[in-house]
Motif scaffolding. Structure first.
Motif, PDB file in Angstrom:
ATOM      1  N   TYR A 152       5.308  -2.031  -5.001  1.00 40.70           N
ATOM      2  CA  TYR A 152       5.292  -0.530  -5.048  1.00 40.70           C
ATOM      3  C   TYR A 152       5.364   0.110  -3.437  1.00 40.70           C
ATOM      4  CZ  TYR A 152       3.583  -0.810  -9.727  1.00 40.70           C
ATOM      5  OH  TYR A 152       3.481  -1.013 -11.003  1.00 40.70           O
ATOM      6  N   SER A 153       6.506  -0.582  -2.919  1.00 40.16           N
ATOM      7  CA  SER A 153       6.588  -0.321  -1.439  1.00 40.16           C
ATOM      8  C   SER A 153       8.030  -0.013  -1.281  1.00 40.16           C
ATOM      9  CB  SER A 153       5.650  -0.820  -0.470  1.00 40.16           C
ATOM     10  OG  SER A 153       4.543  -0.966  -0.741  1.00 40.16           O
ATOM     11  N   ASN A 154       8.389   0.534   0.001  1.00 38.70           N
ATOM     12  CA  ASN A 154       9.831   0.825   0.085  1.00 38.70           C
ATOM     13  C   ASN A 154      10.011   0.776   1.537  1.00 38.70           C
ATOM     14  OD1 ASN A 154      10.327   1.012  -2.720  1.00 38.70           O
ATOM     15  ND2 ASN A 154       9.887   3.078  -2.372  1.00 38.70           N
ATOM     16  N   PRO A 155       9.635  -0.149   2.425  1.00 36.53           N
ATOM     17  CA  PRO A 155       9.873  -0.370   4.039  1.00 36.53           C
ATOM     18  C   PRO A 155      11.231  -0.331   4.401  1.00 36.53           C
ATOM     19  CG  PRO A 155       9.160  -2.461   3.298  1.00 36.53           C
ATOM     20  CD  PRO A 155       9.400  -1.294   1.887  1.00 36.53           C
ATOM     21  N   THR A 156      11.509  -0.296   5.432  1.00 36.08           N
ATOM     22  CA  THR A 156      13.175  -0.567   6.315  1.00 36.08           C
ATOM     23  C   THR A 156      12.448  -1.868   6.950  1.00 36.08           C
ATOM     24  OG1 THR A 156      13.378   1.736   6.355  1.00 36.08           O
ATOM     25  CG2 THR A 156      14.415   0.293   7.813  1.00 36.08           C
ATOM     26  N   VAL A 157      13.587  -2.853   6.639  1.00 34.66           N
ATOM     27  CA  VAL A 157      13.695  -4.015   7.205  1.00 34.66           C
ATOM     28  C   VAL A 157      15.005  -4.331   7.892  1.00 34.66           C
ATOM     29  CG1 VAL A 157      13.334  -6.405   6.861  1.00 34.66           C
ATOM     30  CG2 VAL A 157      11.984  -4.756   5.620  1.00 34.66           C
ATOM     31  N   THR A 158      14.949  -4.525   9.085  1.00 35.12           N
ATOM     32  CA  THR A 158      16.390  -4.508   9.961  1.00 35.12           C
ATOM     33  C   THR A 158      16.143  -5.690  10.867  1.00 35.12           C
ATOM     34  OG1 THR A 158      18.167  -3.298  11.123  1.00 35.12           O
ATOM     35  CG2 THR A 158      15.853  -2.798  11.276  1.00 35.12           C
TER      36      THR A 158
ATOM     37  N   SER B 162       0.868  -1.436   0.017  1.00 35.83           N
ATOM     38  CA  SER B 162       0.105  -0.109   0.096  1.00 35.83           C
ATOM     39  C   SER B 162       0.845   1.280  -0.080  1.00 35.83           C
ATOM     40  CB  SER B 162      -1.184   0.010   1.201  1.00 35.83           C
ATOM     41  OG  SER B 162      -1.739  -1.287   1.110  1.00 35.83           O
ATOM     42  N   GLY B 163       2.013   1.319  -0.785  1.00 39.11           N
ATOM     43  CA  GLY B 163       2.790   2.534  -0.762  1.00 39.11           C
ATOM     44  C   GLY B 163       3.730   2.715   0.541  1.00 39.11           C
ATOM     45  N   GLU B 164       4.042   1.613   1.295  1.00 37.23           N
ATOM     46  CA  GLU B 164       4.798   1.788   2.356  1.00 37.23           C
ATOM     47  C   GLU B 164       6.181   2.691   2.038  1.00 37.23           C
ATOM     48  OE1 GLU B 164       2.116  -1.307   3.561  1.00 37.23           O
ATOM     49  OE2 GLU B 164       3.090  -0.803   1.813  1.00 37.23           O
ATOM     50  N   THR B 165       6.616   3.371   2.930  1.00 31.14           N
ATOM     51  CA  THR B 165       7.830   4.216   2.622  1.00 31.14           C
ATOM     52  C   THR B 165       8.883   3.600   3.582  1.00 31.14           C
ATOM     53  OG1 THR B 165       7.476   6.019   4.327  1.00 31.14           O
ATOM     54  CG2 THR B 165       6.545   6.374   1.801  1.00 31.14           C
ATOM     55  N   ALA B 166       9.986   4.444   3.580  1.00 33.90           N
ATOM     56  CA  ALA B 166      11.155   3.983   4.700  1.00 33.90           C
ATOM     57  C   ALA B 166      10.860   4.094   5.855  1.00 33.90           C
ATOM     58  CB  ALA B 166      12.292   4.906   4.373  1.00 33.90           C
ATOM     59  N   GLU B 167       9.738   4.972   6.184  1.00 33.24           N
ATOM     60  CA  GLU B 167       9.068   5.099   7.748  1.00 33.24           C
ATOM     61  C   GLU B 167       8.308   4.004   7.947  1.00 33.24           C
ATOM     62  OE1 GLU B 167       8.907   7.752   5.351  1.00 33.24           O
ATOM     63  OE2 GLU B 167      10.977   8.379   6.159  1.00 33.24           O
ATOM     64  N   THR B 168       8.336   3.152   7.392  1.00 28.11           N
ATOM     65  CA  THR B 168       7.505   1.829   7.653  1.00 28.11           C
ATOM     66  C   THR B 168       8.607   0.832   8.146  1.00 28.11           C
ATOM     67  OG1 THR B 168       5.623   2.268   6.431  1.00 28.11           O
ATOM     68  CG2 THR B 168       6.074  -0.138   7.150  1.00 28.11           C
TER      69      THR B 168
END
Length: 190
Positions: free
Chosen positions: A134-140, A98-104
């Motif tokens: 279509y999303s760019n989350p941060t996974v760490t 759903s269009g997640e950004t680096a703030e997810t």
């Protein structure tokens, strides 16, 4: 004396107005299972851009969708003691579609038991552990372990997505197609 009180009052009002406007920037910590019984119910309740969900150690048999929210989802004690397990639920364990950004942010989990999301253009399952579209989350600090996907991306499948992936391990993820650990398609560049 009257003159001072007139000057002080507007100054105080300005400070209070500034404080009120800044208040939403303060994160509220929502706890699983203390405040919410499931991780998804915590995500559902979280306010985008403001809240974080902190998950206590344990195994959580569920699938989660970030719903486009800019929130942090983190375990309190790391991936060795906190697992999101999709066994028997027949889908990707984690989805960002759903269009997640680096703030997810997804931080500190073992992701296991996923079988992938059915994607119409290829008519097969992709992204057993995590599917990003279509999303760019941060996974760490996550471990993707024993996930499967028929077409590809047993651990993670990125489609038109460029997540930031740091300090993560991909182990024993399988597919009958390609990319047991991770597949990056359609201009994806994690």
């Amino acid at each position: 004396m009257n003159m001072r009180s007139h000057i002080a009052r507007p100054f105080i009002v300005i400070l209070l107005a500034g404080f009120t406007l800044a208040a939403p920037a303060n994160a509220t910590t929502l706890r699983v299972p203390a405040d919410y019984p499931t991780i998804q119910s915590c995500i559902d309740a979280a306010v985008s851009g403001q809240d974080e969900c902190v998950v206590a150690p344990g195994a959580y048999n569920e699938l989660i969708d970030f719903l486009g929210k800019a929130i942090t989802l983190r375990s309190s004690h790391g991936p060795t003691v906190t697992t999101i397990d999709g066994t028997g639920l027949n889908n990707s364990v984690v989805t960002c579609i759903s269009g997640e950004t680096a703030e997810t942010v997804l931080n500190g989990f073992t992701i296991t038991g996923g079988t992938g999301t059915h994607v119409a253009p290829i008519n097969s399952n992709v992204g057993g552990g995590m599917y990003c579209n279509y999303s760019n989350p941060t996974v760490t600090n996550c471990t993707f372990y024993q996930n499967t996907a028929a077409y590809g991306g047993g651990g993670m499948y990125n489609r038109y997505s460029s997540p930031t992936v740091t300090d993560c391990t991909f182990n024993r993820n399988v597919t009958s197609g390609f990319g047991g650990g991770m597949v990056n398609s359609n201009e994806s560049n994690p």
